[in-house]
Design a protein around this motif. Structure first.
Motif, PDB file in Angstrom:
ATOM      1  N   LYS A 282       0.819  -1.220   0.000  1.00 38.82           N
ATOM      2  CA  LYS A 282       0.000   0.000   0.000  1.00 38.82           C
ATOM      3  C   LYS A 282       0.853   1.269   0.000  1.00 38.82           C
ATOM      4  N   ILE A 283       1.982   1.201  -0.725  1.00 36.04           N
ATOM      5  CA  ILE A 283       2.768   2.399  -1.027  1.00 36.04           C
ATOM      6  C   ILE A 283       2.239   2.929  -2.360  1.00 36.04           C
ATOM      7  N   ASN A 284       1.658   4.106  -2.325  1.00 34.08           N
ATOM      8  CA  ASN A 284       1.096   4.690  -3.541  1.00 34.08           C
ATOM      9  C   ASN A 284       2.205   5.244  -4.429  1.00 34.08           C
ATOM     10  N   PHE A 285       2.032   5.141  -5.724  1.00 36.69           N
ATOM     11  CA  PHE A 285       2.993   5.759  -6.629  1.00 36.69           C
ATOM     12  C   PHE A 285       2.321   6.143  -7.936  1.00 36.69           C
ATOM     13  N   LYS A 286       2.821   7.228  -8.502  1.00 32.29           N
ATOM     14  CA  LYS A 286       2.323   7.746  -9.775  1.00 32.29           C
ATOM     15  C   LYS A 286       3.526   7.913 -10.691  1.00 32.29           C
ATOM     16  N   VAL A 287       3.608   7.094 -11.734  1.00 34.80           N
ATOM     17  CA  VAL A 287       4.737   7.151 -12.655  1.00 34.80           C
ATOM     18  C   VAL A 287       4.320   7.836 -13.951  1.00 34.80           C
ATOM     19  N   GLY A 288       5.322   8.376 -14.673  1.00 29.42           N
ATOM     20  CA  GLY A 288       5.032   9.120 -15.888  1.00 29.42           C
ATOM     21  C   GLY A 288       4.322  10.425 -15.601  1.00 29.42           C
ATOM     22  N   LYS A 289       4.573  10.987 -14.412  1.00 27.81           N
ATOM     23  CA  LYS A 289       3.885  12.202 -13.972  1.00 27.81           C
ATOM     24  C   LYS A 289       4.896  13.279 -13.572  1.00 27.81           C
ATOM     25  N   PRO A 290       5.350  14.099 -14.505  1.00 26.53           N
ATOM     26  CA  PRO A 290       6.319  15.151 -14.166  1.00 26.53           C
ATOM     27  C   PRO A 290       5.738  16.178 -13.196  1.00 26.53           C
ATOM     28  N   PHE A 291       6.616  16.715 -12.360  1.00 21.62           N
ATOM     29  CA  PHE A 291       6.265  17.752 -11.387  1.00 21.62           C
ATOM     30  C   PHE A 291       5.967  19.069 -12.104  1.00 21.62           C
ATOM     31  N   GLU A 292       4.935  19.789 -11.645  1.00 18.43           N
ATOM     32  CA  GLU A 292       4.627  21.112 -12.196  1.00 18.43           C
ATOM     33  C   GLU A 292       4.835  22.214 -11.165  1.00 18.43           C
ATOM     34  N   LYS A 293       4.254  22.062  -9.972  1.00 15.96           N
ATOM     35  CA  LYS A 293       4.447  23.091  -8.953  1.00 15.96           C
ATOM     36  C   LYS A 293       4.113  22.532  -7.573  1.00 15.96           C
ATOM     37  N   VAL A 294       4.546  23.249  -6.543  1.00 20.25           N
ATOM     38  CA  VAL A 294       4.232  22.871  -5.166  1.00 20.25           C
ATOM     39  C   VAL A 294       3.785  24.116  -4.413  1.00 20.25           C
ATOM     40  N   GLU A 295       2.802  23.941  -3.556  1.00 22.26           N
ATOM     41  CA  GLU A 295       2.295  25.031  -2.727  1.00 22.26           C
ATOM     42  C   GLU A 295       2.259  24.568  -1.274  1.00 22.26           C
ATOM     43  N   LYS A 296       2.529  25.489  -0.370  1.00 23.27           N
ATOM     44  CA  LYS A 296       2.387  25.182   1.050  1.00 23.27           C
ATOM     45  C   LYS A 296       0.930  25.399   1.451  1.00 23.27           C
ATOM     46  N   THR A 297       0.430  24.495   2.275  1.00 23.74           N
ATOM     47  CA  THR A 297      -0.939  24.584   2.766  1.00 23.74           C
ATOM     48  C   THR A 297      -0.919  24.790   4.277  1.00 23.74           C
ATOM     49  N   GLU A 298      -2.082  24.866   4.854  1.00 26.75           N
ATOM     50  CA  GLU A 298      -2.165  25.064   6.300  1.00 26.75           C
ATOM     51  C   GLU A 298      -1.537  23.911   7.064  1.00 26.75           C
ATOM     52  N   ASN A 299      -1.676  22.698   6.500  1.00 28.24           N
ATOM     53  CA  ASN A 299      -1.197  21.514   7.210  1.00 28.24           C
ATOM     54  C   ASN A 299      -0.007  20.830   6.545  1.00 28.24           C
ATOM     55  N   GLY A 300       0.497  21.382   5.457  1.00 30.95           N
ATOM     56  CA  GLY A 300       1.616  20.726   4.791  1.00 30.95           C
ATOM     57  C   GLY A 300       1.905  21.287   3.424  1.00 30.95           C
ATOM     58  N   VAL A 301       1.835  20.421   2.395  1.00 29.62           N
ATOM     59  CA  VAL A 301       2.149  20.831   1.028  1.00 29.62           C
ATOM     60  C   VAL A 301       1.144  20.223   0.056  1.00 29.62           C
ATOM     61  N   LYS A 302       0.984  20.891  -1.079  1.00 29.75           N
ATOM     62  CA  LYS A 302       0.167  20.366  -2.166  1.00 29.75           C
ATOM     63  C   LYS A 302       1.011  20.360  -3.427  1.00 29.75           C
ATOM     64  N   LEU A 303       1.179  19.178  -4.004  1.00 29.77           N
ATOM     65  CA  LEU A 303       1.995  19.015  -5.213  1.00 29.77           C
ATOM     66  C   LEU A 303       1.088  18.871  -6.421  1.00 29.77           C
ATOM     67  N   THR A 304       1.359  19.658  -7.449  1.00 25.40           N
ATOM     68  CA  THR A 304       0.606  19.551  -8.704  1.00 25.40           C
ATOM     69  C   THR A 304       1.487  18.864  -9.733  1.00 25.40           C
ATOM     70  N   ILE A 305       0.948  17.843 -10.380  1.00 20.54           N
ATOM     71  CA  ILE A 305       1.700  17.099 -11.382  1.00 20.54           C
ATOM     72  C   ILE A 305       1.022  17.244 -12.734  1.00 20.54           C
ATOM     73  N   GLN A 306       1.674  16.722 -13.760  1.00 25.34           N
ATOM     74  CA  GLN A 306       1.193  16.884 -15.131  1.00 25.34           C
ATOM     75  C   GLN A 306      -0.267  16.448 -15.257  1.00 25.34           C
ATOM     76  N   GLY A 307      -1.045  17.288 -15.910  1.00 18.58           N
ATOM     77  CA  GLY A 307      -2.460  16.997 -16.068  1.00 18.58           C
ATOM     78  C   GLY A 307      -3.326  17.690 -15.039  1.00 18.58           C
ATOM     79  N   GLY A 308      -2.664  18.410 -14.117  1.00 22.56           N
ATOM     80  CA  GLY A 308      -3.408  19.148 -13.102  1.00 22.56           C
ATOM     81  C   GLY A 308      -3.747  18.353 -11.858  1.00 22.56           C
TER      82      GLY A 308
END
Length: 482
Positions: free
Chosen positions: A247-273
């Protein structure tokens, strides 16, 4: 101190004059810039060969491997293995309960391992009268001169061994709190609730494995089509199946687009939104060569994207200047650095050692399950020899007695050239890294399947799986179908 005559074939008939010595200058047979795996190995081997050495290090002797890489990460992985054993002990008839992860205790254990090894290395180097240890930031200021805090150290030969650093990506600002590198991850005093691991290479999957064993919700994001993409495709797919089961999640073929800090951590946006949120983001996109502002290019050393270019004998474009370890293009592995350091010391001493076969360097990824390999992948072998000339066989560990005892799954895969030697060995399973020694010999000695098949492998061991795979490839399988 003695000064060696040039042994470099490119200048064997030339006269190489040292820079004119100044009062604030010391002269050595070899000056080594960097005390990590490659640097200290070169120093120790050179001292054995009666050469005088100045070993310059701005941090701690042992470099990344000992303090921020191999040793601490493997200590964490062992702690993770113990956690899994406690959690799953009942299947072996042992009733135990995993109460939790005490990170103070884990770090104490990890730091104790590092401390003992560090003290041993310090004693080994400082006790060697042929080696002068220089603490401070060194810069190449002449073709055979390194300057440290205003003092110059002249070497008949220079060895560049300045190591690597944890890389990031454009648009990713590492703050050491919510967005971290492996350096920060190794000193964490708590277990996070959730982590995004950006990068599915060796560093990424090892930390993902540790954190999952510690009870963390983990998601790996990888731009390439599969995890550990440098490995044989079957090994990658086997690891992906095992991670799904864990149960280790993974997303392959998904380039990084941007990262934002949130109230409780971070939000990562990958290709495709698509977005992924977690408490922490671990940036595990590899390591870069630590060569900036060290004077290399200024002294004529040819570089490429920060890496030092060398020939097969590890000579740079400047006579009598060599480079070893992570700053040289290729595998960034401590044992590669060790071997290169030994090679360069022997080369300088005139022993003409055999050129290191990069493909013959063993590779191990210490996640659960482990991956271990040496030689060519099946795809590379087909590219090199032709698809019709390459044969492979996959021996499952399900037929191996010790693997059944350990309750591990995986395989040993062999790649050979038609009527020729084995050119690749690939293994997946618990503790298969311990089998890589024999696999390395098989590849490097260009062994034929029938030659390995006649060797006796102890029973019950996982090492038997190597023998069984060669029996099958030689056309006489014992516990499997050919």
């Amino acid at each position: 101190m003695s000064v060696l005559q040039p042994r470099d074939p490119r200048c064997s008939d030339a006269t190489w004059e040292l820079d004119v010595s100044e009062p604030n200058e010391a002269t050595f047979d070899i000056v080594i810039l960097g005390g990590g795996s490659g640097g200290y190995a070169a120093a120790l081997r050179a001292a054995q060969l009666d050469l005088s050495v100045a070993l310059i290090e701005k941090g701690k002797l042992g470099g990344t491997c000992l303090h921020n890489g191999c040793i601490p990460t493997k200590a964490l992985l062992h702690a993770a293995e113990i956690a899994d054993q406690a959690r799953e002990s009942e299947q072996f008839g042992v009733k135990a309960e995993l109460i939790g992860i005490d990170m103070a205790g884990v770090n104490s254990y990890k730091d104790g391992v590092i401390s003992r090894l560090y003290k041993g290395l310090q004693g080994l180097l400082k006790g060697n009268k042929a080696i002068t240890i220089v603490e401070g930031h060194g810069t190449l200021v002449g073709k055979n001169v390194v300057e440290v805090d205003g003092k110059r150290y002249t070497g008949r030969n220079i060895v560049l061994a300045s190591g690597s650093y944890a890389k990031s990506l454009p648009g990713l600002e590492v703050d050491g709190e919510r967005i971290i590198t492996s350096d920060h991850a190794l000193t964490m005093d708590r277990v996070p609730s959730s982590v995004i691991v950006l990068g599915g290479g060796v560093i990424g999957v090892e930390f993902a494995s540790v954190w999952k064993s510690f009870g963390v919700d983990v998601t790996i994001v990888e731009a390439l089509p599969r995890l550990v993409a440098a490995e044989d495709e079957e090994s990658s797919k086997a690891l992906e199946r095992a991670f799904r089961k864990r149960k280790i999640n993974f997303k392959v073929g998904k380039p990084f687009e941007k990262v934002e800090k949130t109230e409780n951590g971070v939000k990562l946006t990958i290709q495709g939104g698509e977005t992924v949120e977690a408490e922490l983001l671990l940036v595990a996109v590899g390591r870069g060569p630590n060569t900036a502002n060290l004077g290399y290019e200024e002294q004529g050393v040819k570089m490429d994207r920060g890496y030092v270019l060398t020939d097969e004998r590890l000579r740079t474009s400047v006579p009598n200047v060599y480079a070893v370890g992570d700053i040289v293009p290729g595998l960034q592995l401590a044992h590669r650095g060790f071997q290169q350091g030994i090679f360069v010391a022997e080369e300088i001493a005139g022993q003409t050692p055999a050129v290191i076969d990069e493909v013959g360097i063993p590779r191990v990824t210490y996640c659960d399950p482990e991956l271990a390999s040496v030689g060519l992948t099946e795809a590379k072998a087909k590219e090199q020899y032709g698809a019709d000339k390459v044969k492979s066989i996959n021996y499952p560990l399900g037929g191996n007695g010790k693997s059944q005892i350990l309750k591990t799954t995986g395989f040993v895969k062999l790649v050979r050239v038609e009527d020729g030697p084995v050119v690749g060995v690939h293994m997946v399973g618990a503790r298969v890294g311990e089998l890589i020694g024999e696999a390395q010999l098989i590849y490097n000695w260009e062994a034929y399947p029938a030659e390995v098949a006649q060797l006796v492998h102890a029973h019950p061991t996982q090492n038997e799986a190597l023998g069984e795979a060669h029996l099958a490839l030689a056309g006489k399988p014992l516990h499997s179908h050919a």
